[in-house]
Design a protein around this motif. Structure first.
Motif, PDB file in Angstrom:
ATOM      1  N   VAL A   1      58.998 -27.845  15.707  1.00 12.90           N
ATOM      2  CA  VAL A   1      59.541 -26.914  14.720  1.00 12.90           C
ATOM      3  C   VAL A   1      58.483 -26.559  13.692  1.00 12.90           C
ATOM      4  O   VAL A   1      58.327 -25.389  13.310  1.00 12.90           O
ATOM      5  CB  VAL A   1      60.776 -27.518  14.029  1.00 12.90           C
ATOM      6  CG1 VAL A   1      61.259 -26.627  12.893  1.00 12.90           C
ATOM      7  CG2 VAL A   1      61.885 -27.738  15.042  1.00 12.90           C
ATOM      8  N   PHE A   2      57.743 -27.561  13.231  1.00  8.65           N
ATOM      9  CA  PHE A   2      56.711 -27.311  12.231  1.00  8.65           C
ATOM     10  C   PHE A   2      55.653 -26.341  12.773  1.00  8.65           C
ATOM     11  O   PHE A   2      55.206 -25.439  12.064  1.00  8.65           O
ATOM     12  CB  PHE A   2      56.048 -28.621  11.811  1.00  8.65           C
ATOM     13  CG  PHE A   2      56.952 -29.553  11.057  1.00  8.65           C
ATOM     14  CD1 PHE A   2      57.955 -29.072  10.232  1.00  8.65           C
ATOM     15  CD2 PHE A   2      56.792 -30.925  11.162  1.00  8.65           C
ATOM     16  CE1 PHE A   2      58.783 -29.932   9.521  1.00  8.65           C
ATOM     17  CE2 PHE A   2      57.606 -31.796  10.459  1.00  8.65           C
ATOM     18  CZ  PHE A   2      58.616 -31.293   9.645  1.00  8.65           C
ATOM     19  N   ALA A   3      55.239 -26.554  14.013  1.00 10.85           N
ATOM     20  CA  ALA A   3      54.224 -25.675  14.605  1.00 10.85           C
ATOM     21  C   ALA A   3      54.740 -24.244  14.708  1.00 10.85           C
ATOM     22  O   ALA A   3      54.010 -23.281  14.434  1.00 10.85           O
ATOM     23  CB  ALA A   3      53.809 -26.205  15.981  1.00 10.85           C
ATOM     24  N   GLU A   4      55.997 -24.083  15.097  1.00 12.26           N
ATOM     25  CA  GLU A   4      56.583 -22.739  15.207  1.00 12.26           C
ATOM     26  C   GLU A   4      56.652 -22.053  13.853  1.00 12.26           C
ATOM     27  O   GLU A   4      56.337 -20.868  13.725  1.00 12.26           O
ATOM     28  CB  GLU A   4      57.980 -22.833  15.820  1.00 12.26           C
ATOM     29  CG  GLU A   4      57.996 -23.223  17.281  1.00 12.26           C
ATOM     30  CD  GLU A   4      59.399 -23.443  17.803  1.00 12.26           C
ATOM     31  OE1 GLU A   4      60.359 -23.263  17.005  1.00 12.26           O
ATOM     32  OE2 GLU A   4      59.554 -23.799  18.986  1.00 12.26           O
TER      33      GLU A   4
ATOM     34  N   THR B   1      49.495 -32.717  22.358  1.00 12.32           N
ATOM     35  CA  THR B   1      50.680 -32.061  22.880  1.00 12.32           C
ATOM     36  C   THR B   1      50.831 -30.617  22.397  1.00 12.32           C
ATOM     37  O   THR B   1      51.661 -29.895  22.895  1.00 12.32           O
ATOM     38  CB  THR B   1      51.950 -32.828  22.467  1.00 12.32           C
ATOM     39  OG1 THR B   1      51.988 -32.939  21.044  1.00 12.32           O
ATOM     40  CG2 THR B   1      51.950 -34.218  23.076  1.00 12.32           C
ATOM     41  N   LEU B   2      50.021 -30.223  21.435  1.00 18.55           N
ATOM     42  CA  LEU B   2      50.100 -28.863  20.912  1.00 18.55           C
ATOM     43  C   LEU B   2      48.734 -28.206  20.972  1.00 18.55           C
ATOM     44  O   LEU B   2      47.702 -28.851  20.844  1.00 18.55           O
ATOM     45  CB  LEU B   2      50.578 -28.860  19.452  1.00 18.55           C
ATOM     46  CG  LEU B   2      52.006 -29.331  19.195  1.00 18.55           C
ATOM     47  CD1 LEU B   2      52.251 -29.376  17.684  1.00 18.55           C
ATOM     48  CD2 LEU B   2      53.007 -28.406  19.861  1.00 18.55           C
ATOM     49  N   GLU B   3      48.728 -26.898  21.169  1.00 20.35           N
ATOM     50  CA  GLU B   3      47.491 -26.150  21.096  1.00 20.35           C
ATOM     51  C   GLU B   3      47.190 -25.825  19.646  1.00 20.35           C
ATOM     52  O   GLU B   3      48.083 -25.591  18.852  1.00 20.35           O
ATOM     53  CB  GLU B   3      47.609 -24.857  21.911  1.00 20.35           C
ATOM     54  CG  GLU B   3      47.818 -25.088  23.398  1.00 20.35           C
ATOM     55  CD  GLU B   3      47.927 -23.784  24.159  1.00 20.35           C
ATOM     56  OE1 GLU B   3      47.857 -22.720  23.507  1.00 20.35           O
ATOM     57  OE2 GLU B   3      48.069 -23.818  25.390  1.00 20.35           O
ATOM     58  N   GLY B   4      45.901 -25.768  19.304  1.00 15.00           N
ATOM     59  CA  GLY B   4      45.521 -25.422  17.947  1.00 15.00           C
ATOM     60  C   GLY B   4      45.580 -26.626  17.032  1.00 15.00           C
ATOM     61  O   GLY B   4      45.826 -27.756  17.455  1.00 15.00           O
ATOM     62  N   PRO B   5      45.331 -26.369  15.722  1.00 16.64           N
ATOM     63  CA  PRO B   5      45.322 -27.461  14.744  1.00 16.64           C
ATOM     64  C   PRO B   5      46.663 -28.188  14.698  1.00 16.64           C
ATOM     65  O   PRO B   5      47.724 -27.593  14.845  1.00 16.64           O
ATOM     66  CB  PRO B   5      45.039 -26.732  13.422  1.00 16.64           C
ATOM     67  CG  PRO B   5      44.407 -25.441  13.812  1.00 16.64           C
ATOM     68  CD  PRO B   5      45.030 -25.070  15.122  1.00 16.64           C
ATOM     69  N   ALA B   6      46.598 -29.492  14.495  1.00 15.06           N
ATOM     70  CA  ALA B   6      47.811 -30.303  14.472  1.00 15.06           C
ATOM     71  C   ALA B   6      48.515 -30.176  13.127  1.00 15.06           C
ATOM     72  O   ALA B   6      47.877 -30.219  12.083  1.00 15.06           O
ATOM     73  CB  ALA B   6      47.451 -31.759  14.729  1.00 15.06           C
ATOM     74  N   PRO B   7      49.850 -30.039  13.127  1.00 20.83           N
ATOM     75  CA  PRO B   7      50.578 -30.071  11.856  1.00 20.83           C
ATOM     76  C   PRO B   7      50.424 -31.426  11.186  1.00 20.83           C
ATOM     77  O   PRO B   7      50.467 -32.471  11.834  1.00 20.83           O
ATOM     78  CB  PRO B   7      52.035 -29.839  12.278  1.00 20.83           C
ATOM     79  CG  PRO B   7      51.955 -29.174  13.612  1.00 20.83           C
ATOM     80  CD  PRO B   7      50.741 -29.765  14.268  1.00 20.83           C
TER      81      PRO B   7
ATOM     82  N   SER C   1      61.225 -19.813   0.493  1.00 18.26           N
ATOM     83  CA  SER C   1      62.499 -19.308   1.025  1.00 18.26           C
ATOM     84  C   SER C   1      62.535 -19.300   2.542  1.00 18.26           C
ATOM     85  O   SER C   1      63.608 -19.154   3.134  1.00 18.26           O
ATOM     86  CB  SER C   1      62.752 -17.886   0.507  1.00 18.26           C
ATOM     87  OG  SER C   1      62.881 -17.875  -0.895  1.00 18.26           O
ATOM     88  N   PHE C   2      61.389 -19.454   3.177  1.00 16.59           N
ATOM     89  CA  PHE C   2      61.326 -19.345   4.635  1.00 16.59           C
ATOM     90  C   PHE C   2      60.879 -20.650   5.282  1.00 16.59           C
ATOM     91  O   PHE C   2      60.531 -20.690   6.460  1.00 16.59           O
ATOM     92  CB  PHE C   2      60.376 -18.207   5.016  1.00 16.59           C
ATOM     93  CG  PHE C   2      60.756 -16.903   4.373  1.00 16.59           C
ATOM     94  CD1 PHE C   2      61.730 -16.087   4.936  1.00 16.59           C
ATOM     95  CD2 PHE C   2      60.197 -16.525   3.160  1.00 16.59           C
ATOM     96  CE1 PHE C   2      62.112 -14.910   4.323  1.00 16.59           C
ATOM     97  CE2 PHE C   2      60.576 -15.342   2.539  1.00 16.59           C
ATOM     98  CZ  PHE C   2      61.537 -14.533   3.116  1.00 16.59           C
ATOM     99  N   ALA C   3      60.888 -21.722   4.499  1.00 17.36           N
ATOM    100  CA  ALA C   3      60.510 -23.035   5.013  1.00 17.36           C
ATOM    101  C   ALA C   3      61.719 -23.735   5.602  1.00 17.36           C
ATOM    102  O   ALA C   3      62.861 -23.413   5.290  1.00 17.36           O
ATOM    103  CB  ALA C   3      59.907 -23.880   3.894  1.00 17.36           C
ATOM    104  N   MET C   4      61.435 -24.708   6.450  1.00 19.79           N
ATOM    105  CA  MET C   4      62.486 -25.531   7.050  1.00 19.79           C
ATOM    106  C   MET C   4      62.180 -26.985   6.744  1.00 19.79           C
ATOM    107  O   MET C   4      61.411 -27.621   7.466  1.00 19.79           O
ATOM    108  CB  MET C   4      62.557 -25.305   8.558  1.00 19.79           C
ATOM    109  CG  MET C   4      62.976 -23.901   8.952  1.00 19.79           C
ATOM    110  SD  MET C   4      62.999 -23.669  10.744  1.00 19.79           S
ATOM    111  CE  MET C   4      64.192 -24.891  11.244  1.00 19.79           C
TER     112      MET C   4
ATOM    113  N   VAL D   1      51.085 -28.529   6.870  1.00 16.17           N
ATOM    114  CA  VAL D   1      49.964 -27.603   7.033  1.00 16.17           C
ATOM    115  C   VAL D   1      49.340 -27.829   8.402  1.00 16.17           C
ATOM    116  O   VAL D   1      49.621 -28.826   9.074  1.00 16.17           O
ATOM    117  CB  VAL D   1      48.889 -27.823   5.945  1.00 16.17           C
ATOM    118  CG1 VAL D   1      49.440 -27.508   4.560  1.00 16.17           C
ATOM    119  CG2 VAL D   1      48.334 -29.248   6.002  1.00 16.17           C
ATOM    120  N   ALA D   2      48.497 -26.902   8.792  1.00 14.36           N
ATOM    121  CA  ALA D   2      47.671 -27.084   9.977  1.00 14.36           C
ATOM    122  C   ALA D   2      46.408 -27.820   9.545  1.00 14.36           C
ATOM    123  O   ALA D   2      45.659 -27.338   8.692  1.00 14.36           O
ATOM    124  CB  ALA D   2      47.325 -25.739  10.595  1.00 14.36           C
TER     125      ALA D   2
END
Length: 296
Positions: free
Chosen positions: A124-127, A46-52, A264-267, A14-15
Motif C-alpha cells: 500500500v505504501f509503495a502504491e 520484493t519491490l521495484e525501485g526505492p524501498a519504502p 489529505s491523500f495519505a493512508m 518515504v522512498a
C-alpha cells in the motif's frame, strides 16, 4: 535505546535514498530528537525501485505512553509544539521528494514493531508513494462576507413622501440586509461551481473537508474547504485560475494555499500493537493544530 524507556515515533513514509538520508542528518523532530530512516530489509527484494521506509525519531515513554497522552492532548500548548515539530519534519521531506505523511503521534513500542507495520503495509505504501510522486496538496477555501449592519438608507422609499415609522423602517432594513446576504450566498455557489470546473483541468484528486467554524474561519463564513492533489508542473496555472474565480463576485473570497505535503491523500497505517495511536485531527477535518498547514 534502553528497552522500555523509549518509543518509536513515526512521521511519514518515504522512498529510501542516500540523498534523503543526507538531508535528514541535521533534522530534529518532536522533543528535539534527531530524525532518521527506518527500513524493512525484506522490502528491497520484493519491490521495484526505492524501498519504502519510515521517518522516525525516539521519544520517551514517560511523555508519550497512553496514560500521559490522554492528559497531554488536552494541553494545547504542548499539542501545538508537538504538531509543529511533526509538521516541520514532514514539510522538510516534502521539499526534497515524495512524502506520505502519517498521523500526529503514530507510535510503536520499539523499532521492531515499527518494522513489522512497515512490512505489512509495504504494498500500500509503495502504491501511495507512486500516486503522490510529482504532486502536492493545495487547499481551496471559499468565504462569504457578512452583509453588514442594516443601513438606514435601505428603509427609505424614494417613491413615497409618507414618513416611515421606526418599526417599518427597521423591517425594511432587515429585508435589505437579508437580500444582500442571499446575493453573497448565490455568488458563493457560482464560485464553487467555477472552482470545480476549473480544478478538473489541473488536478488529479480532490478531498472535501468540512467547512471551518468559529475562530478557525475568522470573521467570514467558510462555505467550501477542499483539498486538491495537483501535479507540480500544473501548480502555477491552478493557482492563477482559481485565485481569479471570485474577482467579480460581491461578498465572496477564494483562498488558495499550497503547496503542502499531501496530508489529505495519505493512508495512515494501523499499528498492530502500539501503546496508542492518538490523532490531533480526525480524518477529513482540517481543524488541526498544524501551523500554516493546508487548511483545511
Amino acid at each position: 535505546m534502553t528497552g522500555g524507556e523509549h518509543l518509536t515515533y513515526v512521521y511519514a513514509v518515504v522512498a529510501d535514498s542516500r540523498e534523503l538520508r543526507t538531508e535528514l542528518s541535521d533534522v530534529h523532530g518532536v522533543s528535539g530528537a534527531p530524525v532518521s530512516l527506518l527500513g524493512d530489509d525484506t522490502t528491497a527484494t520484493t519491490l521495484e525501485g526505492p524501498a519504502p521506509s519510515f521517518v522516525i525519531s525516539r521519544v520517551t515513554a514517560r511523555e508519550f505512553d497512553e496514560r500521559t497522552l490522554k492528559t497531554r492532548f488536552e494541553d494545547l500548548e504542548w499539542l501545538e509544539a508537538v504538531a509543529r515539530a511533526h509538521h516541520d519534519v514532514v514539510q522538510t521531506i516534502a521539499r526534497h521528494g515524495t512524502v506520505l505523511p502519517l498521523r500526529l503521534a503514530t507510535l510503536y513500542q520499539d523499532d521492531d514493531r515499527a518494522r513489522e507495520a512497515l512490512a505489512a503495509g509495504r504494498g500500500v505504501f509503495a502504491e501511495r508513494l507512486a500516486l503522490l510522486h510529482g504532486r502536492s496538496e493545495w487547499g481551496v477555501k471559499v468565504y462569504v462576507g457578512s452583509a453588514g449592519p442594516p443601513d438606514d438608507r435601505a428603509a427609505a422609499d424614494p417613491a413615497s413622501t409618507t414618513p416611515v415609522g421606526p418599526g417599518k423602517a427597521y423591517l425594511r432594513r432587515r429585508r435589505a440586509q437579508h437580500t444582500v446576504q442571499e446575493t453573497h450566498y448565490r455568488n458563493a455557489q457560482v464560485a464553487a461551481e467555477n472552482i470545480e470546473a476549473l480544478a478538473s483541468r489541473y488536478t488529479t484528486h480532490r478531498v472535501r473537508h468540512p467547512a471551518q467554524r468559529g475562530a478557525l474561519a475568522g470573521p467570514e463564513e467558510n462555505v467550501l474547504n477542499d483539498a486538491y492533489l495537483v501535479p507540480d508542473d500544473r501548480a502555477q496555472g491552478f493557482r492563477t485560475a482559481l485565485t481569479a474565480v471570485a474577482v467579480d463576485l460581491d461578498g465572496v473570497r477564494v483562498e488558495v494555499t499550497g503547496p503542502w505535503a499531501p496530508y489529505s491523500f495519505a493512508m495512515p497505517p494501523q499499528p498492530s500493537d502500539p501503546p496508542r495511536e492518538d490523532v490531533a485531527r480526525e480524518d477529513g477535518a482540517r481543524d488541526d493544530p498544524l501551523p500554516d498547514g493546508p487548511a483545511p
